[in-house]
Design an enzyme around this catalytic site. Structure first.
Site, PDB file in Angstrom:
ATOM      1  N   ASP A 188      -4.688   3.190  -5.240  1.00 53.68           N
ATOM      2  CA  ASP A 188      -4.870   3.638  -3.856  1.00 53.68           C
ATOM      3  C   ASP A 188      -6.094   4.547  -3.720  1.00 53.68           C
ATOM      4  OD1 ASP A 188      -4.384   4.066  -1.188  1.00 53.68           O
ATOM      5  OD2 ASP A 188      -2.727   5.460  -1.500  1.00 53.68           O
ATOM      6  N   HIS A 196       0.824  -1.204   0.000  1.00 51.94           N
ATOM      7  CA  HIS A 196       0.000   0.000   0.000  1.00 51.94           C
ATOM      8  C   HIS A 196       0.865   1.263   0.000  1.00 51.94           C
ATOM      9  CE1 HIS A 196      -3.032   2.696   2.334  1.00 51.94           C
ATOM     10  NE2 HIS A 196      -3.014   2.974   1.049  1.00 51.94           N
ATOM     11  N   TYR A 255      10.955  13.059 -12.325  1.00 50.70           N
ATOM     12  CA  TYR A 255      12.185  12.268 -12.199  1.00 50.70           C
ATOM     13  C   TYR A 255      12.488  11.964 -10.725  1.00 50.70           C
ATOM     14  CZ  TYR A 255      13.462  13.271 -17.120  1.00 50.70           C
ATOM     15  OH  TYR A 255      13.498  13.352 -18.489  1.00 50.70           O
TER      16      TYR A 255
END
Lengths: 141, 141, 141, 141, 141, 141, 141, 141, 141, 141
Positions: free
Chosen positions: E64, E22, E112
């Site tokens: 999620d 999670h 990034y």
């Protein structure tokens, strides 16, 4: 096994002791010392007490004369446990190396920090409490 | 260290004993046994005798009831050395495991061949001669 | 498998529990805990719930008496999910170790930070939510 | 954990099952099977029985239709132990894969030789005796 | 290959998806994404576009619900390139997971930085520009 | 460096000598000996001659009394080179170990075969020809 | 061994010297220098003094002309030991490389810090004190 | 060797060039560049000059159009050495890639810092001074 | 990705193709081929069919003219499955390399033996049956 | 790079040449030689021809005087290709080592078998055919 080398010293420990140089530090941890979480170089000597290992190491390993060279972990404030093993260490230190001048004490978490930077930790099965030793290697002449 | 585990057993030895299955063999070699040249899985317990290790292992490790389960290295023909330690092993075997039925003997080089195929070798500091033991793991029920 | 070791404990977990020392921490994560991104030492016990693992570990592993020794992850503010498993943990803790004094709660992200510094994480298949436990190892005497 | 994957399957086992191709063999060993000495690729699922693992694997893994595809280890001659688990395996096989045609039996040491050549061994905590299964992967279409 | 697993998912990717917990994040990078310099865990799926991989992953991997769960890399200011693939991603997200609520945008260098902390990066051969996706794993119930 | 250990012995060599057991063999090869192609365990002591290494090793390493324990490589038939170093070896052997009974000779290719099975090879910078020694370790009592 | 390469140079040292580029630094440590705790790249030349190694290295390795290129460790304040070996180093430096302009001195702990950043450390058996050298590689034209 | 791949490109370099993505940087170092101390990913092409490698790489590797894409190391102030090779590089850049817009200059130590963050360094045998090139990879369409 | 290299070729496959020399063999296995149990060097290209990979490889990889250079796995006697993909392979072989002279057939288990000795195996997601190809590399001139 | 070492020799090759001893063999393979499938120790010198490497190696590496010391791969019967490079090798051999007595020829597959047992293979980019050399190292005095 080899001639003239105490048989309690393992091949790996012997190699590590020899690789160490002037000023490098070694911890001999008791059976409850968190060795594996403190250092990547751990030599296990399960089932042995610290005194016989300390005695064997001093036959090969000179203590440093340029600075304090032997340390114990201070009791946590309020802890009333007796530490008779310190007396025994004192005797072994004196017999084992003329450079030994007695132990200095380091607070528990400061001792951990120093153990993290030591060259190696020997993990023993010592059941006495507060029985960890830290020694600093001297010059071999 | 853990509750209820003899402190002479190292973490690595405990793992190895647990990984072994029915019929796998373990050598407990004396201090002169050429462990490192016989097997890639060597657990060192320097400075200890074989009896205390044998005793500790039997608390965790059942001997096999499907076949002979305990072996000693035969003396080389002509060697007159006494081997009182065998008696001690006999006693420990009987006390440690009801499946123990006494030791069988294996000629020196045949013992080496079997050690090469064992699951692991425990290297000790035992100074008695002809003090190597080979045991076969049984079924845990 | 070994005599007297709960069979839910894997060889690797047994080794890890034994390597840990006084003050080292262990996380038993539920099936959704991000174990692999938190720590390099992850022992997987897929398909098992946390309670049976917690119970088995307490047979071997003493809790620390020098500080709080058992922790749960706090519910995220606003989350109304029920957590009946906490009750079960409470019972197991009391039965398993006299040093157990109840759980303390840690906020979700603080729990993650602590898990990163733990000695190891056991990854389970526990499907209950907020079912992660963190315990601190005590002294084996 | 993932959607639609039985949670008893570990990430490593899932990867191994997927890497296997037509004709590769997998052993599901009981808790006494000497898995680690038979094969370098061992996936441990400690604490689980073989039936639930066998059932979960058949959801993902087709049995081979080009040859016999499911095997059990024969009882050692003279061994009178009952093996009620074989009945359970039979049922699971039939329910799990239409290609399942019943088990074939392999003598103990021949089974070991085959396990050495298998692609992998799953090590379980199954306490029933003679409870090892060897299955051969078929073609995924 | 396995039953019920999209064949575009490699064994290694399947293992990685299952190890994630999670809150862990996954990047699906296009063919020009500097995957190997951003993360040590790179799974290559050369020659495939991002849409078919995104679609396959959503069959196994829940998004999620505790936070934003899907992200795209923002165009560099002044870049006039069209990005029709974003529309396609939107459709796949909606079809693939009821928790999907649309994409959020992250500036190139911030993307990034986030990719460096992701659990893994899937490197594809996608030739569309600005075609990188970052998703956050949710709870499997 | 350590007290009482000749400084020509490296930490790695010391470890290897100690790991060896009864009957294990060690080669001390001259500067032209093909050590790296003969054995995976090679300890290099470049720039040293064989005599000083042989002398140092005998301080730690007992020769075997159960069999011949010291060997030289025979000259290739027809080779007229002088080998005065053999005399020096003879002297060092006698001074270094009471079990030393003189050298036995092994034909060049047989020597190579034996070196492949030795526990380790020490590679030196010895410039004398036919200057390789093979010794067999005895029992440490 | 090779034609035209001093035999005191080991294969590994030769490789390391060749890998170094302009501005990289090399430490030649005496027998008490804590090489293994300072740097991951340690080449051991046990049993040799520093002068012969320094001389051999200068035959292959040019000193830098863009900056100071040779350094010694300063004596600890108050230490009265004589260091005649510095004179010998001076002579070898002058003979070995026209770019050598004499040694500069670095305080003990600053020397350690620099050794940690050096490309490699050569560990010797030199018994003279304060006998460590640090050199900086120049351009090979 | 492969069809249509310049034979000066090694298999490892080819793999590295292909792994690189948009914005990753590559250094082609001259024979004195300290490649091994700057970066863990070093591809050696000993004995070759930089121009032929630069030319070969541009056949496979597009330069970035989103930013400056080619850099040289500035001469150290006061150094009067001529650098005719820069002219040659200019020509090769123009012929090799339409995105090439000339070189930018970076001060020596800043160049080193950038080389440490580059994806890889190609180590050559180029004997010209100040002959290092740093290039930034663009988008392959 | 690189200019002029088919994007279906992964960096690792490109490296492997380049490392191969005259006479080395490569297997392109279908999705059911037991690649991982046949060879230590497996390059996975999940989700792709064999034809597009075969076509891409022939752009880089010349077939051998010194011997037969392309092989298919023979159908198991009695198997009536159709293999239309062989036709497609034939066409691709002819278009891709003038040295291609048609396929030779190898019996199933003989094909496996040859795959074990091949330099590498490419594992694909090809769903056609009997779709494995083995090719032999020729000379690049 | 180092003083007095030909810059075509890589650090790794230099180390390998130095590790080799009397009687060890080295292959210098042409660009089509299957080096990687023949030997685990391969040093790549892509883009170079064999002659310049052969010439450089002979400056460091003496040929054996105890046996034939230089070999070429025989042409396959019926192959009419010209091999002018053999003439060049002959000249380089004579100039490079007084022990060189001309080449001996080995049939193609016998050459492969010998290459498998060689200490190492240098892989070059030589485009001439039948351009592989095998040399045997002699004694350095």
């Amino acid at each position: 096994m080899l001639k003239n080398i105490p048989s309690i010293i393992s091949p790996e420990l012997l190699k590590v002791l020899m690789e160490m140089g002037h000023g490098d530090e070694l911890v001999i941890g008791d059976g409850n010392f968190p060795a594996a979480s403190m250092n990547d170089r751990v030599i296990r000597l399960d089932g042995h007490g610290v005194p016989e290992i300390f005695e064997a190491i001093l036959k090969l390993f000179p203590l440093d004369i340029y600075s304090d060279n032997a340390f114990l972990m201070e009791k946590v404030p309020g802890d009333k446990v007796e530490t008779p093993i310190w007396k025994e260490y004192e005797t072994l230190g004196k017999q084992g190396d003329p450079n030994f001048k007695g132990f200095h004490f380091i607070e528990r978490y400061a001792f951990y920090e120093r153990a993290k930077k030591a060259y190696a930790i020997v993990a023993t099965g010592e059941t006495a409490l507060y029985a960890n030793i830290l020694i600093k290697k001297g010059v071999v002449v």
